[in-house]
Scaffold this active site. Sequence first.
Site, PDB file in Angstrom:
ATOM      1  N   HIS A 170      36.150  41.228  28.542  1.00  0.00           N
ATOM      2  CA  HIS A 170      36.734  42.028  29.612  1.00  0.00           C
ATOM      3  C   HIS A 170      38.248  41.902  29.619  1.00  0.00           C
ATOM      4  O   HIS A 170      38.817  41.006  28.993  1.00  0.00           O
ATOM      5  CB  HIS A 170      36.186  41.588  30.975  1.00  0.00           C
ATOM      6  CG  HIS A 170      34.799  42.075  31.250  1.00  0.00           C
ATOM      7  ND1 HIS A 170      33.676  41.462  30.714  1.00  0.00           N
ATOM      8  CD2 HIS A 170      34.339  43.115  32.001  1.00  0.00           C
ATOM      9  CE1 HIS A 170      32.586  42.107  31.135  1.00  0.00           C
ATOM     10  NE2 HIS A 170      32.971  43.102  31.911  1.00  0.00           N
ATOM     11  N   LYS A 174      40.060  40.257  35.220  1.00  0.00           N
ATOM     12  CA  LYS A 174      38.740  39.961  35.780  1.00  0.00           C
ATOM     13  C   LYS A 174      38.688  38.508  36.210  1.00  0.00           C
ATOM     14  O   LYS A 174      38.995  37.610  35.419  1.00  0.00           O
ATOM     15  CB  LYS A 174      37.646  40.266  34.761  1.00  0.00           C
ATOM     16  CG  LYS A 174      36.236  40.064  35.297  1.00  0.00           C
ATOM     17  CD  LYS A 174      35.199  40.598  34.337  1.00  0.00           C
ATOM     18  CE  LYS A 174      33.788  40.347  34.848  1.00  0.00           C
ATOM     19  NZ  LYS A 174      33.550  40.949  36.177  1.00  0.00           N
TER      20      LYS A 174
END
Length: 282
Positions: A170, A174
């Site tokens: 990601h 995040k």
Amino acid sequence: MTEISKKTIPVLVSGALGKMGREVVNSVLNASDCELVAAIDINKKNNGENISQLLNLKSSEIFVSNDLEGTLCSISQNYRNQEINPVLVDFTHPDSVFENTRSAIAYGISPIIGTTGLSPSQINDLSIFAQKAEVGCAIIPNFSVGMVLLQQAASVAAKFYDNIELIEMHHNQKADSPSGTCIKTAEMIEEYPKQYNEGLVKETESLKGVRGGVRDSGLNIHSIRLPGLLAHQVVMMGSPGETYTIRHDTIDRKAYMPGVLQAIRKIGKFNSLIYGLEKLIF
């Protein structure tokens, strides 16, 4: 707030100014069966500004509010005894999502949670609370239909492979690791009960954590956070002479919106907590 309509689903968006929130607001504004009734965000600088003008989206008369509790209360009162209950879509932060969800349920508003980071005990508490309140609640680690298909494929393949590792990648903004999507994938694999990745040798790590996190089932999970990534997951399975790899890549947040709209349309049929998009689309 807009005039109450019996034909459309009233939708509140929490985290409306975030990257996912913006996409949700846009999708709701352009869905003929949905009605944006509130846009909530903690960014105090934009409190009271018109959400459509702020995000350069389809015109609406909705203004950004910092007050989640007050907005839930107001919307709950406005839609009391209506045929269609309001829905809250939450894309905020792991630190606030549990209380946001509880508050929505308490006001009789069905929460659809895209924020990850809830612990198993928190999900259990919310499940009990939603069932007692008889309010539909959906916790969706990933709204991508493609990811749901990956998870289904991985759960079927687990019957045939004893060695499985998961990699999730990601963007570096995040907050939680591993991702809720990856945890959900692991849980679906573990529905075929056995011990995975039983070692043939005694492993040592010269760099702590290099083999990733290990679940009680033996599944290894590796998390990568880099700028330039959005959301990606790889499930690798191995047996003598072969490997089987399943991969899903999200390259635009628009990929999540059909799943979000499906959840908005379906959650009113439930009076308890639903965990995972597959419960709503299959």
